[in-house]
Design an enzyme around this catalytic site. Sequence first.
Site, PDB file in Angstrom:
ATOM      1  N   SER A 247       1.043  -1.163   0.053  1.00 48.28           N
ATOM      2  CA  SER A 247       0.065  -0.181  -0.102  1.00 48.28           C
ATOM      3  C   SER A 247       0.799   1.356  -0.006  1.00 48.28           C
ATOM      4  O   SER A 247       1.963   1.293   0.456  1.00 48.28           O
ATOM      5  CB  SER A 247      -0.792   0.092   1.169  1.00 48.28           C
ATOM      6  OG  SER A 247      -0.154   0.521   2.335  1.00 48.28           O
ATOM      7  N   ASP A 248       0.231   2.413  -0.615  1.00 54.66           N
ATOM      8  CA  ASP A 248       1.003   3.583  -0.159  1.00 54.66           C
ATOM      9  C   ASP A 248       0.713   3.793   1.344  1.00 54.66           C
ATOM     10  O   ASP A 248       0.110   3.138   1.998  1.00 54.66           O
ATOM     11  CB  ASP A 248       0.252   4.674  -1.016  1.00 54.66           C
ATOM     12  CG  ASP A 248       1.604   5.979  -1.121  1.00 54.66           C
ATOM     13  OD1 ASP A 248       2.478   5.950  -0.287  1.00 54.66           O
ATOM     14  OD2 ASP A 248       1.305   6.615  -1.950  1.00 54.66           O
ATOM     15  N   TRP A 249       1.718   4.658   1.886  1.00 51.33           N
ATOM     16  CA  TRP A 249       1.871   4.950   3.245  1.00 51.33           C
ATOM     17  C   TRP A 249       0.489   5.386   3.883  1.00 51.33           C
ATOM     18  O   TRP A 249       0.356   6.476   3.719  1.00 51.33           O
ATOM     19  CB  TRP A 249       2.892   5.631   3.685  1.00 51.33           C
ATOM     20  CG  TRP A 249       4.192   4.743   3.835  1.00 51.33           C
ATOM     21  CD1 TRP A 249       5.096   4.975   5.100  1.00 51.33           C
ATOM     22  CD2 TRP A 249       4.792   3.529   3.000  1.00 51.33           C
ATOM     23  NE1 TRP A 249       6.015   3.813   5.043  1.00 51.33           N
ATOM     24  CE2 TRP A 249       5.712   3.059   3.742  1.00 51.33           C
ATOM     25  CE3 TRP A 249       4.185   3.108   1.992  1.00 51.33           C
ATOM     26  CZ2 TRP A 249       6.706   2.159   3.417  1.00 51.33           C
ATOM     27  CZ3 TRP A 249       5.119   2.029   1.315  1.00 51.33           C
ATOM     28  CH2 TRP A 249       6.402   1.639   2.262  1.00 51.33           C
ATOM     29  N   GLY A 250      -0.396   4.428   4.383  1.00 57.47           N
ATOM     30  CA  GLY A 250      -1.881   5.005   5.020  1.00 57.47           C
ATOM     31  C   GLY A 250      -2.864   4.700   3.759  1.00 57.47           C
ATOM     32  O   GLY A 250      -3.964   5.383   3.959  1.00 57.47           O
TER      33      GLY A 250
END
Length: 776
Positions: A247-250
């Site tokens: 995932s992208d961060w968050g």
Amino acid sequence: MRRVGGVEDMTRVAGMTERLDVEALLRRLTLEEKASLCIGSDFWHTAPVERLGIPAVMVADGPHGLRKESDEHGQGVLGGSVPATCFPTAAALASSWDVDLVEQVGAALGRETHAEDVAVLLGPGVNIKRSPLCGRNFEYFSEDPRLSGELATAFVRGVQSRGVGASLKHFAANNQETDRARVSADVDERTLREIYLPAFERVVREAQPWTVMCSYNRVNGTYASQHRWLLTEVLREEWGFEGLVVSDWGAVHDRAAAVAAGLDLEMPPQLGHSDRAVVDAVRSGTLDEAALDTVVRRVLTLVDRSLEADAAEPASPVDHEEHHALARQAARESAVLLKNDGLLPLDLYGGRRVAVVGEMARTPRYQGAGSSQVDPTRLDTALEALRAAVPEGTDLSFAAGYRLDAGDEAGLADEAAALATDADVVVVFLGLPAQAESEGFDRTDMHLPARQVDLLERVAAANADVAVVLANGSAVATAPWDRHARAVLETWLPGQAGGGAVADLLLGAANPCGRLAETIPLRLEDNTAFLNFPGDSGHVRYGEGVFVGYRGHDRLCQEVAYPFGHGLSYTTFAYGDARVDVTGSHEAGDLRLRVTCRVANTGDRAGKEVVQVYVGDVEASVARPPWELRGFVKLDLAPGESADAVVELDARDLSFWSPSVRDWVLEAGEFRIGVGASSRDLRSVVPVQVDAPRVAAPLGAMSSLQEWLADPAGTAALREVLGTTADGRLAGALGHAELQRVVGNFPMETLAGFPNVDLDHATLDDLVARVHRSAS
Ligand code: BGC
């Protein structure tokens, strides 16, 4: 060996460099352990499982330099990081149009990543520059998917040649920073397939990145992190992706839904929340444990891959001097000479007076802000590099001209103008200050700071011999001021060695060979995304469809300031007539168009020319861009030398994505192949006839009369059932030319209900059955 501090002792005694037996481990892992593995253990590490000897691996940004956060160098989100070579950002590298160079940069990045015990470098970013305003355009390659895809493939190959993985990001349709964590990019499938996905597709098919990073945004309403069509059907089932999706961060909102969609690793972990949600979902039966096993298998495979690479090639120290030299070469090859009436290269000899104006000559803007920000190993300034390189006896003086912050600058412009008055030639350094563009927000206009433009006007009024050097991550408007400069050199964000590269180019030690990877429009309002950027109320509508960048400007016949593909050289090139050799056939699946064009260096300096091949579909049944880049070759030619540029095209290069057929469609007819020095400077255009079987959506009751008549099987069925007139036309009302004109675009189902039309619903059912039989 890469490991989290906490498991270091354990890994040492356990001899953890041994490879993992992924399937055996999967059988031994508890449900809780599996859930822990599908999220990280902290900001930058995967989770270890000590009981089973599974180590953690580290990932780090990316893309144009390693940003490995370290306690020693500062803490926390966007804290300090270990020194690393800051290469030119993607916006610059893309302007090199040089796949070999980009691969070399990738390899150097891979080496630095490996040396720091990091398993995956979080890059490259291949999102398309839909608008010049996107705050992260500096991190992306181009407005064109082919150029982005070819360069990113080389980048990934380079990185992965050093025993570490790359992360292809941000998948997908992340083309703005405004509301990036929530906005829905509302894009039709044809536009996704032709513009926003092909760079990802090419890299996946040709370089198999170890990881792909999903984007924050929603795509047509669904978060990319939970988008099964994107993450599983397209990425894996169609393109054959074998690696891990992070995932992208968050970017994860519902971990169990993301597991089901094919998102393997959540970063950073929502510890105690996401793992619990996954365990609960499996226990309650809403998530199939097999889906969890699939993502855990991919996490373990990533760890294993990294162990394997470590064993094959232990990390070795980096030669930072060598990498700095490569960064300088890359910056040189990435600069684009937009305009030059002969002022450059500077003709210096002892006694000439050169005024260097602009704070950016002394305090360079060389990289972008946000997650990609690197702590460079050293930093060249153009001012120092010029001082060191000008011939002895040159009188080189400097005036700041403006401040980089918004502070008071009374007197700075006066001082610069005075210096210019006394000089033989003036080099003015302009650009976007760091606070003007960054990850996290979009710009609201394309302008240079007004005080810089005022300064240029003052300086040019004092001395007409002005060269401008630009530093900016995304395109700036040049039309308001470039008449004040005899030459303009665009360096983008050229990395830590950019200063030296500028000196090389201004003084003619190197010949500019960059070409624009994005259009510089006359006005922001000419950009086709203008009306729909950045959207509102949680949605951004990609209303311009496939007409992005030059595709849109060409379709609208707009003048631009500097076209896509443009860039000048200190030498000149002549193009011969292009030749196109067609072999194979679309029907047999082996259609190839071999495009050959002879190009000669007709000047008196060695130089590089980027020969660009564009395709135009003359007879398309759908709206298509007049020209689309389909290949390029960068030739390095000595004075007087010539060489053939050869580009091979295939059926896909001529096709469009048909939403009704749900596949790529090549329509028979005339195409044009244009070969030239930019999208607006085609030196040779060759018409080509291409044959292809007709492809159309299957006929049905909702197909229109015109669609039935355009289809040979449809016409045959109509004639069989309704008969023909003495002069051979289709019998009855449906055969009437006027009826065909007026209501020919009505669905047959509607026509079948009309009193005067000799077609009833039972007959229509019969017609549909006949065409289906004939198709099977
Ligand atoms: C960025 C990614 C980056 C990640 C880790 C995110 O905010 O969008 O590009 O890799 O942070 O720093």
